[in-house]
Motif scaffolding. Sequence first.
Motif, short mmCIF file in Angstrom:
data_model
loop_
_atom_site.label_atom_id
_atom_site.label_comp_id
_atom_site.label_asym_id
_atom_site.label_seq_id
_atom_site.Cartn_x
_atom_site.Cartn_y
_atom_site.Cartn_z
N ARG A 104 0.85 -1.19 0.00
CA ARG A 104 0.00 0.00 0.00
C ARG A 104 0.88 1.24 0.00
O ARG A 104 1.79 1.37 0.81
N ARG A 158 -4.49 -7.40 -8.34
CA ARG A 158 -5.58 -6.43 -8.27
C ARG A 158 -5.02 -5.13 -7.73
O ARG A 158 -3.98 -5.10 -7.06
N TYR A 176 -6.44 -1.41 -5.76
CA TYR A 176 -7.54 -0.65 -5.17
C TYR A 176 -7.03 0.75 -4.85
O TYR A 176 -5.97 0.92 -4.23
N SER A 201 -8.17 4.57 -3.16
CA SER A 201 -9.15 5.15 -2.23
C SER A 201 -10.21 5.91 -3.01
O SER A 201 -9.97 6.44 -4.10
N ILE A 249 -7.12 2.06 -13.53
CA ILE A 249 -7.53 1.96 -12.14
C ILE A 249 -8.74 2.86 -11.92
O ILE A 249 -8.79 3.99 -12.41
N LYS A 254 -12.80 1.10 -6.33
CA LYS A 254 -13.17 -0.20 -6.86
C LYS A 254 -11.95 -1.12 -6.89
O LYS A 254 -10.84 -0.69 -7.19
N ASP A 255 -12.20 -2.40 -6.59
CA ASP A 255 -11.16 -3.41 -6.83
C ASP A 255 -11.08 -3.66 -8.33
O ASP A 255 -12.09 -4.00 -8.97
N ASN A 308 -9.19 -5.91 -11.20
CA ASN A 308 -8.29 -7.02 -11.51
C ASN A 308 -7.38 -6.64 -12.66
O ASN A 308 -7.83 -6.07 -13.66
N GLU A 364 -3.40 0.64 -3.40
CA GLU A 364 -2.89 -0.63 -2.88
C GLU A 364 -2.81 -1.65 -4.00
O GLU A 364 -3.77 -1.84 -4.76
#
Length: 692
Positions: free
Chosen positions: A468, A490, A492, A494, A528, A532-533, A535, A575
Amino acid sequence: MPDFLFTDFANQNIRTGTDVVQTNGRDVVGLGPWRYVADSLATAALFAAHPRLVARSSNGRYFRALPEGGRITIEAGGAKGDGVTDDGPAMRATLAYAAAVSARGAAFHAPRYRIDRIQASEAVVQGNPPIQLVRQGDAPLDFGGATLTRIGEGRGIVFSPGQVSPVLTLPLGADVVAGSMEVTLASGGGAQLAVGDTVLWQLGELPYDKPETLNWSFASVVAITGNVVRLDRPMPEALALASVTGLNKRLLKLQPLRDWTLRDVTLVGPAEDGVSISYAERVRLDRIGGRLMGAGTVHAQYCEGLTLEDCWQDGCLTSQPSFGYAFNFAEVRNTLLNRPRARACKGLVNAEAGAQLTIISGHFENSIVDAAGASLSSQVCVVNAVGKSSVTVHDLTITGFGGYRLLETNNGVAGYDGVATFSGTLRLNHPSDPYSIPLNSMTGTLDITIAGVREVYNFERLRHWRKRFLLRDGEYRYAYGPAGLLARARVYASPSLTVGAGQQLTGLWLGRAGDNGPNIADGPSRRIEAGKDVNVTTYAGAVAGTQWNLRNQPLGLLCVTAPNAGLNAANEFVEFEGWFAEQTERDVVLSEDAVRGAGVEQDPLEAVFPAYDLPSIAAGSSASVVLPIPDMQPTDYVESVRFVGGFHGLELRSIEPQAGNLRLVIANPAAQPIDRAPTDLGIAFHHQIWGN
């Protein structure tokens, strides 16, 4: 002992009482000797319809070819099997006669037959005439291992209702309700159906190929009330007729091919395709081979319960390039390919328009070359699964040139990607590095040999790693993770973070030590999304920042933020999370202790200072803060400095690990003094590993 040929029947006076006659050949002695019977089926009508296999004696008696073991040899129908004569008319005549007398089919005794396509004088066929038309209700075709060599170009063995029986189109007259077993036809449509009829519904159209649809199925008519037709299965999806501009808002009344088998034949081109089946249920193709088939050995569309067993294609180099895939499917379900094999063509399997396939124990040899003898490289794709197709591959071996795409799931139309999964063992053996292997589709074992060097990776036991980044303005920060194959990934970000060129997070580069790879924060296909996550598609091969020749280098991340982005006073972060396939040694998986002992795992540490009281910092000034951390070393890597509740307008200007201490420089850019209330302060760090 017979002393005449079949063609001499008209000159023979065969008296009543002699009901079975055996000839010593059809038109030459020794070729096509057969037994003929005078019974109730041997009539003038049968003679008129099948003159190749029914004869009339000089005294007006009719004799028909008598099946042996349920079959009749095509030599009795006039085939020569000499590799020169067109044996197509004899083959088709024998099959038609066998159907007329309810025999099991034709027998093929010669190893090779020369076949041309159906001629207009023999039968009227729509489109490109094939060498053989299959009809609904035909007996299984068993060629006994014979080879059919084409004289000219064209198609092979074909079943299509549009060529052998009427197909009635019945447009819908009202929208379709999901779950309903009733559809409403346009005015007068109900009168054209009867209870027990088979229909195929075609509802909706794909944007890239208008005749094709994902919503289709066979059904039986169980009741008719005016134009409302009740079927024996429900509609899986709703359809508004106004949403479709083309034809696919209809029922088709037709006769599908059911419970049929084709086996033991090799089709040799030049030809377009070997076997083409459209609209069928429960069909088997056993040991069907193709050579020089430009568009593939098997094509299937609108098929339910199709099985291919030990089917294969052998392409060629330049004289007749195999420009397509060995096996091609659209709108098929419950379809199994067991031990398919192909070489010297552009791919093993092509799946489109929602095709659902399972492939077991396949073998593909990437040996196709162009006119100059060079590999076609990335033009070759072993498995093409597009248009919302779903393909499962269990145990696959690929040999030959290393340059190819293992899998393609996108045909350029957004929202219609396919899905493919590789389980069991994927074995690759090439003289040079692979081009593209989608590791995120792997679930079993990757056993790969490049130029004699073998490596085996276990995708059943993935090792997890996470990093992160707590973001600050104007950062250019590297982080290094484990070596090995990145099987899953993956990212993520903020929720309030802005991502992309000119935004707060301008880049998150994924690569290896010495190779920055692609920017997944601003890439057109792997962007990105905040909150949201996402992949990240991962590959082995010479693409996507995980290049094969760098697989033993630590994974590298480069995080870049824009200057003056307002991150210093925020708690924004990004992250990255990855899962790595471990390499096995002599069939033994490396233990976690061995992995950590090799220095590829971080050992995260954290120092917490409860209710830490940061001194007041004057406007435009900074303060140096030294925090006692006994485990700290000058070579440590500090991952984050965290005040619970945030910095309250302060900025972190520098971080300096020292022996037993951490020195921070905290600045106040505001026009007023800032006195931060006491709050918990956390320092996350880890000791140096190789590559950091």
